[in-house]
Design a protein around this motif. Sequence first.
Motif, short mmCIF file in Angstrom:
data_model
loop_
_atom_site.label_atom_id
_atom_site.label_comp_id
_atom_site.label_asym_id
_atom_site.label_seq_id
_atom_site.Cartn_x
_atom_site.Cartn_y
_atom_site.Cartn_z
N ALA A 173 0.84 -1.20 0.00
CA ALA A 173 0.00 0.00 0.00
C ALA A 173 0.87 1.25 0.00
O ALA A 173 2.00 1.24 0.53
N VAL A 174 0.35 2.30 -0.60
CA VAL A 174 1.04 3.59 -0.59
C VAL A 174 0.85 4.22 0.79
O VAL A 174 -0.29 4.45 1.21
N THR A 175 1.95 4.47 1.49
CA THR A 175 1.86 5.01 2.86
C THR A 175 2.40 6.43 2.96
O THR A 175 2.51 6.98 4.05
N GLY A 176 2.73 7.04 1.82
CA GLY A 176 3.22 8.41 1.86
C GLY A 176 3.94 8.76 0.58
O GLY A 176 3.88 8.03 -0.42
N GLY A 177 4.65 9.89 0.62
CA GLY A 177 5.40 10.34 -0.54
C GLY A 177 4.54 11.11 -1.52
O GLY A 177 3.36 11.37 -1.29
N SER A 178 5.14 11.50 -2.64
CA SER A 178 4.44 12.24 -3.68
C SER A 178 4.25 11.35 -4.89
O SER A 178 4.76 10.24 -4.95
N GLU A 179 3.49 11.84 -5.88
CA GLU A 179 3.25 11.05 -7.09
C GLU A 179 4.56 10.65 -7.76
O GLU A 179 4.71 9.55 -8.26
N GLY A 180 5.51 11.56 -7.75
CA GLY A 180 6.78 11.27 -8.41
C GLY A 180 7.58 10.20 -7.69
O GLY A 180 8.27 9.41 -8.32
N ARG A 181 7.49 10.19 -6.36
CA ARG A 181 8.24 9.21 -5.59
C ARG A 181 7.38 8.75 -4.42
O ARG A 181 7.45 9.28 -3.31
N ARG A 182 6.56 7.76 -4.69
CA ARG A 182 5.61 7.31 -3.67
C ARG A 182 6.27 6.30 -2.73
O ARG A 182 7.13 5.53 -3.13
N GLU A 183 5.82 6.34 -1.49
CA GLU A 183 6.32 5.42 -0.47
C GLU A 183 5.37 4.23 -0.40
O GLU A 183 4.19 4.39 -0.12
N ILE A 184 5.89 3.02 -0.70
CA ILE A 184 5.08 1.81 -0.66
C ILE A 184 5.58 0.92 0.47
O ILE A 184 6.78 0.65 0.59
N SER A 185 4.65 0.49 1.31
CA SER A 185 4.98 -0.36 2.46
C SER A 185 4.12 -1.63 2.41
O SER A 185 3.16 -1.71 1.65
N THR A 186 4.50 -2.61 3.22
CA THR A 186 3.71 -3.83 3.32
C THR A 186 3.12 -3.94 4.72
O THR A 186 3.81 -3.70 5.71
#
Length: 383
Positions: A173-186
Amino acid sequence: MDHHNLNEDERDLARMVREFAEEVVAPRAYEADRSKTLPLDVVAQMGELGLFGLPFPEDHGGQGGDYFALCLAIEGLARVDQSIAITLEAGVSLGAMPVHRFGTEEQKAQLLPDLLAGRALAAFGLTEPEAGSDAGATRTTARLDGGEWVINGTKQFITNSGTDITRFVTVTAVTGGSEGRREISTIIVPSGTPGFTVEPAYDKVGWHASDTHPLTFSDARVPEANLLGERGRGFANFLHILDEGRIAIAALATGAAEGCLEAAVDYSRSRVVFGETLASRQGIQFTIARMQQRVHGARLAWHHAARLRDAGLPFKQEAAIAKLTSSDAAMDNARDATQIFGGNGFMNEYPVARHYRDSKILEIGEGTSEVQLLVIARSLGIA
Protein backbone atom coordinates in the motif's frame (compact mmCIF):
# COMPACT_ATOMS: atom_id res chain seq x y z
CA MET A 1 13.07 -37.42 -12.10
CA ASP A 2 16.81 -37.20 -12.72
CA HIS A 3 18.57 -37.69 -9.36
CA HIS A 4 22.20 -37.67 -10.52
CA ASN A 5 23.04 -34.23 -9.13
CA LEU A 6 21.10 -34.51 -5.84
CA ASN A 7 22.59 -35.39 -2.48
CA GLU A 8 21.12 -38.21 -0.41
CA ASP A 9 18.75 -36.00 1.59
CA GLU A 10 17.47 -34.39 -1.60
CA ARG A 11 16.93 -37.77 -3.25
CA ASP A 12 15.00 -38.99 -0.21
CA LEU A 13 12.83 -35.86 -0.27
CA ALA A 14 12.15 -36.21 -4.00
CA ARG A 15 11.14 -39.84 -3.55
CA MET A 16 8.90 -39.06 -0.58
CA VAL A 17 7.09 -36.28 -2.43
CA ARG A 18 6.70 -38.42 -5.55
CA GLU A 19 5.09 -41.20 -3.51
CA PHE A 20 2.80 -38.73 -1.74
CA ALA A 21 1.84 -37.17 -5.07
CA GLU A 22 1.02 -40.54 -6.61
CA GLU A 23 -0.80 -42.02 -3.62
CA VAL A 24 -2.60 -39.01 -2.11
CA VAL A 25 -2.69 -36.07 -4.53
CA ALA A 26 -3.25 -37.71 -7.92
CA PRO A 27 -6.37 -39.72 -6.96
CA ARG A 28 -8.04 -36.49 -5.79
CA ALA A 29 -6.91 -34.20 -8.61
CA TYR A 30 -9.76 -34.70 -11.07
CA GLU A 31 -12.54 -34.24 -8.54
CA ALA A 32 -10.80 -31.23 -6.95
CA ASP A 33 -10.46 -29.65 -10.39
CA ARG A 34 -14.07 -30.47 -11.34
CA SER A 35 -15.52 -29.13 -8.08
CA LYS A 36 -13.08 -26.20 -7.93
CA THR A 37 -12.28 -27.05 -4.32
CA LEU A 38 -8.92 -26.99 -2.55
CA PRO A 39 -8.73 -30.21 -0.46
CA LEU A 40 -7.60 -28.85 2.88
CA ASP A 41 -7.02 -32.35 4.25
CA VAL A 42 -4.32 -32.78 1.59
CA VAL A 43 -2.84 -29.42 2.60
CA ALA A 44 -2.79 -30.64 6.21
CA GLN A 45 -0.96 -33.81 5.18
CA MET A 46 1.59 -31.69 3.30
CA GLY A 47 2.09 -29.77 6.53
CA GLU A 48 2.59 -32.99 8.48
CA LEU A 49 5.24 -34.05 5.98
CA GLY A 50 7.04 -30.77 6.69
CA LEU A 51 6.71 -29.38 3.15
CA PHE A 52 5.57 -25.89 4.23
CA GLY A 53 8.52 -25.64 6.61
CA LEU A 54 11.24 -26.84 4.24
CA PRO A 55 13.30 -23.64 3.72
CA PHE A 56 12.92 -22.23 7.22
CA PRO A 57 15.07 -22.59 10.37
CA GLU A 58 13.96 -25.01 13.06
CA ASP A 59 13.53 -22.38 15.77
CA HIS A 60 10.16 -21.33 14.28
CA GLY A 61 9.08 -24.86 13.40
CA GLY A 62 10.83 -25.18 10.04
CA GLN A 63 12.76 -28.13 8.66
CA GLY A 64 16.10 -26.33 8.47
CA GLY A 65 16.39 -26.98 4.74
CA ASP A 66 16.98 -24.65 1.83
CA TYR A 67 15.09 -23.18 -1.12
CA PHE A 68 16.30 -25.97 -3.39
CA ALA A 69 14.49 -28.50 -1.19
CA LEU A 70 11.26 -26.51 -1.40
CA CYS A 71 11.53 -26.39 -5.18
CA LEU A 72 12.10 -30.16 -5.34
CA ALA A 73 8.83 -30.66 -3.45
CA ILE A 74 6.96 -28.21 -5.69
CA GLU A 75 8.23 -29.95 -8.83
CA GLY A 76 7.18 -33.35 -7.49
CA LEU A 77 3.64 -32.18 -6.71
CA ALA A 78 3.20 -30.33 -10.02
CA ARG A 79 3.74 -33.56 -11.98
CA VAL A 80 0.24 -34.64 -10.93
CA ASP A 81 -1.57 -31.46 -9.80
CA GLN A 82 -0.50 -27.88 -10.40
CA SER A 83 -3.21 -26.50 -8.07
CA ILE A 84 -1.73 -28.33 -5.09
CA ALA A 85 1.79 -27.31 -6.13
CA ILE A 86 0.91 -23.62 -6.37
CA THR A 87 -0.81 -23.80 -2.98
CA LEU A 88 2.52 -24.88 -1.49
CA GLU A 89 4.55 -22.42 -3.57
CA ALA A 90 2.42 -19.40 -2.70
CA GLY A 91 1.97 -20.50 0.91
CA VAL A 92 5.73 -20.49 1.38
CA SER A 93 7.11 -17.90 -1.07
CA LEU A 94 4.35 -15.31 -0.71
CA GLY A 95 2.79 -16.23 2.62
CA ALA A 96 5.46 -17.22 5.11
CA MET A 97 8.70 -16.03 3.48
CA PRO A 98 8.01 -12.26 3.77
CA VAL A 99 7.35 -12.69 7.49
CA HIS A 100 10.50 -14.77 7.92
CA ARG A 101 12.60 -12.32 5.92
CA PHE A 102 11.27 -8.94 7.07
CA GLY A 103 9.16 -9.53 10.20
CA THR A 104 9.97 -8.61 13.76
CA GLU A 105 10.78 -11.38 16.21
CA GLU A 106 7.30 -10.93 17.69
CA GLN A 107 5.66 -11.26 14.26
CA LYS A 108 7.69 -14.37 13.47
CA ALA A 109 6.87 -16.02 16.79
CA GLN A 110 3.18 -15.25 16.41
CA LEU A 111 2.66 -16.12 12.74
CA LEU A 112 5.25 -18.60 11.51
CA PRO A 113 4.60 -21.77 13.58
CA ASP A 114 1.13 -22.39 12.12
CA LEU A 115 2.19 -21.41 8.60
CA LEU A 116 5.20 -23.73 8.62
CA ALA A 117 3.10 -26.61 9.96
CA GLY A 118 0.44 -26.23 7.26
CA ARG A 119 -2.19 -25.42 9.88
CA ALA A 120 -2.66 -21.97 8.35
CA LEU A 121 -2.12 -20.27 4.99
CA ALA A 122 -1.27 -16.67 4.18
CA ALA A 123 -1.41 -14.63 1.00
CA PHE A 124 0.38 -11.66 -0.55
CA GLY A 125 -1.76 -8.86 -1.97
CA LEU A 126 0.23 -7.10 -4.68
CA THR A 127 -1.59 -7.16 -8.02
CA GLU A 128 -4.33 -4.59 -8.63
CA PRO A 129 -6.67 -3.83 -11.54
CA GLU A 130 -4.29 -1.04 -12.64
CA ALA A 131 -1.05 -2.56 -11.32
CA GLY A 132 -0.04 -5.90 -12.80
CA SER A 133 3.42 -6.08 -14.36
CA ASP A 134 3.72 -2.40 -13.37
CA ALA A 135 3.43 -3.21 -9.68
CA GLY A 136 4.83 0.20 -8.79
CA ALA A 137 1.51 1.70 -9.92
CA THR A 138 -0.12 0.49 -6.67
CA ARG A 139 -3.18 2.56 -5.75
CA THR A 140 -4.16 0.91 -2.47
CA THR A 141 -3.44 3.36 0.35
CA ALA A 142 -2.75 3.07 4.07
CA ARG A 143 -2.69 6.06 6.39
CA LEU A 144 -1.96 6.21 10.09
CA ASP A 145 -4.82 7.29 12.34
CA GLY A 146 -4.65 6.96 16.11
CA GLY A 147 -2.06 4.19 16.07
CA GLU A 148 -3.81 2.23 13.34
CA TRP A 149 -3.35 1.81 9.59
CA VAL A 150 -6.52 2.64 7.66
CA ILE A 151 -6.41 0.73 4.38
CA ASN A 152 -8.42 1.42 1.22
CA GLY A 153 -8.12 -0.21 -2.19
CA THR A 154 -8.53 -3.41 -4.18
CA LYS A 155 -6.31 -6.36 -5.04
CA GLN A 156 -6.86 -9.08 -7.63
CA PHE A 157 -5.68 -12.62 -8.45
CA ILE A 158 -4.61 -13.28 -4.84
CA THR A 159 -3.73 -16.95 -4.17
CA ASN A 160 -4.64 -18.64 -0.84
CA SER A 161 -6.57 -15.55 0.25
CA GLY A 162 -9.97 -17.07 0.99
CA THR A 163 -9.55 -20.58 2.40
CA ASP A 164 -10.95 -21.65 5.75
CA ILE A 165 -7.40 -21.68 7.13
CA THR A 166 -6.20 -18.38 5.63
CA ARG A 167 -4.81 -16.42 8.58
CA PHE A 168 -3.82 -13.11 6.98
CA VAL A 169 -2.92 -11.27 3.79
CA THR A 170 0.16 -9.07 3.49
CA VAL A 171 -0.70 -6.11 1.25
CA THR A 172 1.36 -3.50 -0.50
CA ALA A 173 0.00 0.00 0.00
CA VAL A 174 1.04 3.59 -0.59
CA THR A 175 1.86 5.01 2.86
CA GLY A 176 3.22 8.41 1.86
CA GLY A 177 5.40 10.34 -0.54
CA SER A 178 4.44 12.24 -3.68
CA GLU A 179 3.25 11.05 -7.09
CA GLY A 180 6.78 11.27 -8.41
CA ARG A 181 8.24 9.21 -5.59
CA ARG A 182 5.61 7.31 -3.67
CA GLU A 183 6.32 5.42 -0.47
CA ILE A 184 5.08 1.81 -0.66
CA SER A 185 4.98 -0.36 2.46
CA THR A 186 3.71 -3.83 3.32
CA ILE A 187 1.09 -4.34 6.03
CA ILE A 188 -0.33 -7.53 7.57
CA VAL A 189 -4.14 -7.66 7.47
CA PRO A 190 -5.66 -10.56 9.46
CA SER A 191 -8.58 -12.47 7.96
CA GLY A 192 -11.88 -11.22 9.37
CA THR A 193 -10.68 -7.63 9.82
CA PRO A 194 -13.72 -5.31 9.49
CA GLY A 195 -13.60 -3.55 6.13
CA PHE A 196 -11.50 -6.34 4.56
CA THR A 197 -13.65 -8.34 2.14
CA VAL A 198 -12.60 -11.49 0.31
CA GLU A 199 -14.73 -11.34 -2.83
CA PRO A 200 -16.15 -14.46 -4.57
CA ALA A 201 -13.57 -16.75 -6.18
CA TYR A 202 -12.67 -16.36 -9.84
CA ASP A 203 -13.92 -18.63 -12.61
CA LYS A 204 -10.49 -19.50 -14.03
CA VAL A 205 -9.26 -21.34 -17.13
CA GLY A 206 -7.07 -23.58 -14.98
CA TRP A 207 -5.69 -24.09 -11.48
CA HIS A 208 -9.30 -24.78 -10.51
CA ALA A 209 -8.50 -26.24 -7.09
CA SER A 210 -6.22 -23.34 -6.19
CA ASP A 211 -7.90 -20.66 -4.05
CA THR A 212 -7.85 -17.26 -5.84
CA HIS A 213 -9.89 -14.15 -5.03
CA PRO A 214 -10.12 -10.40 -5.52
CA LEU A 215 -9.87 -8.45 -2.27
CA THR A 216 -11.49 -5.19 -1.21
CA PHE A 217 -10.37 -2.87 1.58
CA SER A 218 -12.76 -0.18 2.79
CA ASP A 219 -11.40 1.68 5.82
CA ALA A 220 -9.94 -1.59 7.10
CA ARG A 221 -8.09 -0.87 10.33
CA VAL A 222 -5.12 -2.80 11.70
CA PRO A 223 -2.60 -1.90 14.43
CA GLU A 224 0.42 0.22 13.47
CA ALA A 225 2.58 -2.73 14.59
CA ASN A 226 1.25 -4.75 11.62
CA LEU A 227 3.72 -2.98 9.35
CA LEU A 228 5.91 -5.71 7.86
CA GLY A 229 9.49 -4.63 7.40
CA GLU A 230 10.73 -1.07 7.16
CA ARG A 231 8.26 1.62 6.12
CA GLY A 232 8.81 2.59 2.50
CA ARG A 233 10.73 -0.62 1.71
CA GLY A 234 7.66 -2.64 0.74
CA PHE A 235 8.21 -2.58 -2.99
CA ALA A 236 11.95 -3.22 -2.83
CA ASN A 237 11.40 -6.10 -0.41
CA PHE A 238 8.72 -7.58 -2.63
CA LEU A 239 11.00 -7.57 -5.67
CA HIS A 240 13.46 -9.76 -3.79
CA ILE A 241 10.65 -12.15 -2.81
CA LEU A 242 9.49 -12.20 -6.45
CA ASP A 243 12.96 -13.20 -7.73
CA GLU A 244 12.90 -16.21 -5.41
CA GLY A 245 9.34 -17.03 -6.37
CA ARG A 246 10.34 -17.23 -10.02
CA ILE A 247 12.65 -20.13 -9.22
CA ALA A 248 9.83 -21.93 -7.45
CA ILE A 249 7.44 -21.33 -10.36
CA ALA A 250 10.16 -22.64 -12.68
CA ALA A 251 10.28 -25.83 -10.60
CA LEU A 252 6.50 -26.09 -10.76
CA ALA A 253 6.54 -25.66 -14.55
CA THR A 254 9.27 -28.30 -14.84
CA GLY A 255 7.09 -30.73 -12.90
CA ALA A 256 4.17 -30.00 -15.19
CA ALA A 257 6.33 -30.55 -18.27
CA GLU A 258 7.56 -33.85 -16.82
CA GLY A 259 4.03 -34.99 -16.00
CA CYS A 260 3.07 -34.43 -19.64
CA LEU A 261 6.18 -36.26 -20.84
CA GLU A 262 5.54 -39.31 -18.65
CA ALA A 263 1.89 -39.46 -19.68
CA ALA A 264 2.82 -39.21 -23.36
CA VAL A 265 5.41 -42.00 -23.07
CA ASP A 266 2.95 -44.32 -21.31
CA TYR A 267 0.09 -43.58 -23.69
CA SER A 268 2.20 -43.92 -26.83
CA ARG A 269 3.32 -47.39 -25.71
CA SER A 270 -0.20 -48.66 -25.07
CA ARG A 271 -2.27 -46.92 -27.76
CA VAL A 272 -2.59 -49.00 -30.93
CA VAL A 273 -3.51 -47.28 -34.20
CA PHE A 274 -3.66 -49.09 -37.55
CA GLY A 275 -2.12 -52.16 -35.94
CA GLU A 276 0.89 -50.32 -34.45
CA THR A 277 1.60 -48.58 -31.19
CA LEU A 278 1.96 -44.83 -31.39
CA ALA A 279 5.47 -45.22 -29.96
CA SER A 280 6.56 -47.18 -33.03
CA ARG A 281 6.05 -44.13 -35.25
CA GLN A 282 9.03 -41.91 -35.73
CA GLY A 283 6.98 -38.73 -35.72
CA ILE A 284 5.72 -39.56 -32.22
CA GLN A 285 9.21 -40.61 -31.12
CA PHE A 286 10.63 -37.26 -32.22
CA THR A 287 7.82 -35.31 -30.54
CA ILE A 288 8.42 -37.11 -27.24
CA ALA A 289 12.19 -36.69 -27.59
CA ARG A 290 11.62 -32.93 -27.85
CA MET A 291 9.49 -33.11 -24.72
CA GLN A 292 12.35 -34.79 -22.85
CA GLN A 293 14.76 -32.14 -24.12
CA ARG A 294 12.52 -29.40 -22.69
CA VAL A 295 12.20 -31.08 -19.28
CA HIS A 296 15.96 -31.56 -19.04
CA GLY A 297 16.73 -27.94 -19.97
CA ALA A 298 14.06 -26.57 -17.63
CA ARG A 299 15.33 -28.64 -14.70
CA LEU A 300 18.94 -27.60 -15.24
CA ALA A 301 17.83 -23.95 -15.36
CA TRP A 302 15.92 -23.96 -12.07
CA HIS A 303 18.54 -26.12 -10.34
CA HIS A 304 21.22 -23.59 -11.28
CA ALA A 305 19.18 -20.59 -10.10
CA ALA A 306 18.25 -22.30 -6.81
CA ARG A 307 21.84 -23.33 -6.07
CA LEU A 308 22.97 -19.73 -6.64
CA ARG A 309 20.24 -18.41 -4.35
CA ASP A 310 21.12 -20.84 -1.58
CA ALA A 311 24.82 -19.98 -1.90
CA GLY A 312 24.04 -16.30 -1.36
CA LEU A 313 25.12 -15.37 -4.89
CA PRO A 314 23.29 -13.09 -7.37
CA PHE A 315 20.55 -15.02 -9.15
CA LYS A 316 18.13 -12.49 -10.66
CA GLN A 317 19.03 -13.20 -14.30
CA GLU A 318 19.21 -16.96 -13.75
CA ALA A 319 15.78 -16.93 -12.08
CA ALA A 320 14.31 -15.11 -15.07
CA ILE A 321 15.92 -17.57 -17.49
CA ALA A 322 14.61 -20.51 -15.46
CA LYS A 323 11.08 -19.09 -15.33
CA LEU A 324 11.08 -18.36 -19.07
CA THR A 325 12.57 -21.72 -20.08
CA SER A 326 10.37 -23.85 -17.88
CA SER A 327 7.07 -22.08 -18.57
CA ASP A 328 7.74 -22.50 -22.30
CA ALA A 329 8.49 -26.18 -21.65
CA ALA A 330 5.26 -26.68 -19.72
CA MET A 331 3.11 -25.07 -22.40
CA ASP A 332 4.85 -26.85 -25.29
CA ASN A 333 4.75 -30.24 -23.56
CA ALA A 334 1.10 -29.83 -22.61
CA ARG A 335 0.20 -29.06 -26.21
CA ASP A 336 2.22 -32.00 -27.58
CA ALA A 337 0.92 -34.45 -24.98
CA THR A 338 -2.67 -33.41 -25.64
CA GLN A 339 -2.13 -33.99 -29.38
CA ILE A 340 -0.65 -37.44 -28.76
CA PHE A 341 -3.68 -38.34 -26.63
CA GLY A 342 -6.01 -37.22 -29.44
CA GLY A 343 -9.66 -37.00 -28.38
CA ASN A 344 -8.81 -38.32 -24.91
CA GLY A 345 -6.51 -35.35 -24.45
CA PHE A 346 -9.57 -33.10 -24.66
CA MET A 347 -11.24 -34.84 -21.71
CA ASN A 348 -10.68 -33.31 -18.29
CA GLU A 349 -10.30 -36.63 -16.48
CA TYR A 350 -6.94 -37.06 -18.21
CA PRO A 351 -4.07 -35.19 -16.50
CA VAL A 352 -2.73 -33.87 -19.83
CA ALA A 353 -5.99 -31.96 -20.37
CA ARG A 354 -5.64 -30.32 -16.97
CA HIS A 355 -1.99 -29.50 -17.66
CA TYR A 356 -3.06 -27.95 -20.97
CA ARG A 357 -5.42 -25.58 -19.14
CA ASP A 358 -3.21 -25.07 -16.10
CA SER A 359 0.08 -24.30 -17.84
CA LYS A 360 -0.91 -21.05 -19.56
CA ILE A 361 -0.80 -19.12 -16.29
CA LEU A 362 2.86 -20.14 -15.90
CA GLU A 363 3.67 -17.70 -18.72
CA ILE A 364 1.79 -14.92 -16.88
CA GLY A 365 2.03 -15.27 -13.08
CA GLU A 366 5.07 -14.17 -10.99
CA GLY A 367 6.20 -12.03 -13.91
CA THR A 368 5.06 -12.54 -17.50
CA SER A 369 7.39 -14.04 -20.11
CA GLU A 370 7.84 -10.50 -21.44
CA VAL A 371 8.94 -9.29 -18.01
CA GLN A 372 11.48 -12.14 -17.86
CA LEU A 373 12.86 -11.07 -21.26
CA LEU A 374 13.13 -7.51 -19.96
CA VAL A 375 15.00 -8.68 -16.83
CA ILE A 376 17.43 -10.66 -19.01
CA ALA A 377 17.93 -7.75 -21.41
CA ARG A 378 18.63 -5.41 -18.49
CA SER A 379 21.17 -7.85 -17.09
CA LEU A 380 22.96 -7.62 -20.44
CA GLY A 381 22.95 -3.82 -20.30
CA ILE A 382 20.77 -3.33 -23.37
CA ALA A 383 17.48 -2.28 -21.76
